[in-house]
Design a protein around this motif. Structure first.
Motif, mmCIF file in Angstrom:
data_model
loop_
_atom_site.group_PDB
_atom_site.id
_atom_site.type_symbol
_atom_site.label_atom_id
_atom_site.label_comp_id
_atom_site.label_asym_id
_atom_site.label_seq_id
_atom_site.Cartn_x
_atom_site.Cartn_y
_atom_site.Cartn_z
ATOM 1 N N LEU A 119 -2.195 1.143 -2.768
ATOM 2 C CA LEU A 119 -1.110 1.052 -3.743
ATOM 3 C C LEU A 119 -1.664 1.253 -5.140
ATOM 4 C CD1 LEU A 119 0.720 -2.134 -2.429
ATOM 5 C CD2 LEU A 119 1.157 0.254 -1.825
ATOM 6 N N HIS B 13 -4.976 -0.970 -5.434
ATOM 7 C CA HIS B 13 -5.234 -2.043 -4.470
ATOM 8 C C HIS B 13 -5.148 -1.524 -3.045
ATOM 9 C CE1 HIS B 13 -4.646 -4.931 -7.748
ATOM 10 N NE2 HIS B 13 -3.662 -4.154 -8.108
ATOM 11 N N ASP B 14 -6.074 -1.948 -2.199
ATOM 12 C CA ASP B 14 -5.965 -1.676 -0.779
ATOM 13 C C ASP B 14 -4.776 -2.459 -0.220
ATOM 14 O OD1 ASP B 14 -8.269 -0.153 -0.939
ATOM 15 O OD2 ASP B 14 -9.581 -1.771 -0.247
ATOM 16 N N TRP B 15 -4.096 -1.863 0.754
ATOM 17 C CA TRP B 15 -2.917 -2.494 1.322
ATOM 18 C C TRP B 15 -2.948 -2.337 2.832
ATOM 19 C CZ3 TRP B 15 2.290 0.158 2.151
ATOM 20 C CH2 TRP B 15 3.255 -0.767 2.551
ATOM 21 N N GLU C 29 -0.728 -2.537 5.578
ATOM 22 C CA GLU C 29 0.695 -2.585 5.842
ATOM 23 C C GLU C 29 0.997 -3.373 7.119
ATOM 24 O OE1 GLU C 29 2.101 1.487 6.884
ATOM 25 O OE2 GLU C 29 -0.031 1.942 6.674
#
Length: 88
Positions: free
Chosen positions: A4, A81-83, A85
């Motif tokens: 993101l 930012h890593d996300w 899901e």
């Protein structure tokens, strides 16, 4: 995993949007066409920022590096930012 990217508008950023929207939209289409930008758009009413969902951190960083909104003071702050899901 996705990545993101959040843009927060600079204090005077909204007033500068019209002059740079065409270049920004072209960049969005380019990255979406390459398959590395899954979705993007502003949030808030009136807008206070924007969110992009990328397939990798490298793609998000590349996008931001030369985005007209970044280069022309529309964005006051960018964070990536890593996300992980929850629903895919």
């Amino acid at each position: 995993m996705k990545v993101l990217m959040f843009y927060e508008l600079a204090e005077d950023g909204l007033a500068k949007v019209p002059a740079h929207m065409a270049g920004h939209q072209a960049r969005l289409r380019e990255f979406h066409g390459r398959g590395v930008l899954l979705m993007a758009g502003p949030y808030g009413a009136p807008p206070v920022g924007a969110l992009g969902v990328f397939t990798s951190r490298a793609a998000a960083e590349e996008f931001a590096r030369d985005d007209p909104f970044m280069l022309n003071g529309i964005v006051g702050r960018c964070s990536i930012h890593d996300w992980n899901e929850g629903l895919a």
